[in-house]
Design a protein around this motif. Structure first.
Motif: not given
Length: 334
Positions: A215, A218, A229
């Motif tokens: 998470v 990204t 995410v």
């Protein structure tokens, strides 16, 4: 242009892969140093048709080093990374130690190589292996339509936990074949013929540390904190090669035809552009030893118009670790 490169953690599974990658890509180093803990000092490792002797990783060992590729764990990275940078080396670290530090760029060369230019600490972080292969595949789609939400399930190989986990998986297979209880000293249980949740819990969360890495990394790499995410990570009985099933939603609709066109020319991607057929799509055994991220099963989502699904496979020791670090150094050299 030649330079001195140090590989820290050279005796580990990723460190050895870093040496192989430097050799295979003919990295223009005038000298390569293999550094590790004192207990490994004096060992000899194969490199470039000969051998190099392992030296103790210490602050003094980085004198004259241009690039220090770290794969020795977060504790060593925090201790020796700043020391290497103080000697003038560009540190490229594979651990989780620096990934979310705002003064340390988190880099996937095919995605955000430009971020490596600004490194106040002299350190660049390699992302988590699962994040790397996912974003290599998703970057061309993000550029075209801007990602809004990613739902990803990973199927991660034992090698992601190191050499001892690889050996334990093989020992478990052998034990089960002989009717014996499978040993589980490194893994949290039986991985052979099974799947496991195999990462620490994130404090105050029902998610694992591995899931939250995907998470946060990204968002940092893509410079977009608004990307949602939704990750689930599991360990599967595969020695090497991570797989991911990914569902992606965008800020404008995208279909599979457009996605395949974008992926066909994407750097670092090998697209499997065939209709569905059993055994014809990316598999971990095909990715082992490859520099590419394999992408297949690109298809329109049946329940969410304008979203796509895809299946992504890569060698987690190469693109997920060693190769990514070497590519960063290559990019800095121009």
């Amino acid at each position: 242009m030649s330079c001195v490169v140090a590989v820290v953690g050279a005796t580990g599974v990723v460190g050895r892969e870093m040496l192989r990658t430097l050799e295979a890509r003919r990295f223009p180093a005038s000298r390569v140093l293999a550094l590790a803990s004192p207990r490994s000092a004096g060992r000899r490792l194969p490199f470039a048709g000969g051998e190099i002797e392992v030296q103790t990783a210490s602050p003094e060992a980085f004198a004259g080093v241009s690039y220090a590729l770290f794969s020795a764990g977060a504790t060593t990275a925090r201790e020796l990374g700043p020391a290497a940078a103080a000697h003038g080396a560009v540190v490229i670290d594979n651990s989780s130690a620096w990934r979310m530090d705002p003064d340390v760029p988190l880099v996937v060369p095919e995605v955000n190589m430009h971020a490596a230019a600004k490194r106040p600490r002299g350190i660049i972080a390699n992302p988590n292996c699962s994040t790397i292969q996912m974003l290599v595949a998703l970057k061309p789609l993000h550029d075209a339509a801007r990602i809004r939400h990613i739902v990803v399930s990973t199927y991660q190989a034992a090698s992601g936990k190191g050499h001892a986990a690889m050996e334990e998986l093989l020992a478990q297979n052998h034990a089960l074949a002989n009717g014996s209880p499978p040993p589980a000293a490194i893994l949290p249980g039986q991985l052979a013929l099974n799947v496991l949740m195999d990462w620490k819990a994130s404090p105050g969360s029902d998610y694992s540390e591995e899931e939250l890495k995907m998470v946060n990394e990204t968002r940092k790499i893509l410079s977009d904190d608004g990307i949602a995410v939704s990750p689930t990570t599991v360990r599967v009985p595969v020695v090497t090669g991570h797989s991911e099933a990914i569902h992606v939603q965008f800020h404008r609709p995208m279909d599979a035809v457009e996605a395949r066109r974008l992926l066909a020319s994407a750097p670092g991607v090998k697209l499997f552009d065939e209709p569905y057929a059993p055994g014809r799509h990316p598999q971990p055994i095909h990715a082992v030893g490859s520099d590419d991220v394999f992408v297949g099963r690109v298809r329109d989502d049946l329940g969410v118009p304008g979203a796509i699904n895809l299946f992504v496979v890569a060698d987690n020791l190469r693109k997920g670790a060693a190769l990514n670090a070497v590519q960063i150094a290559e990019g800095l050299m121009g």
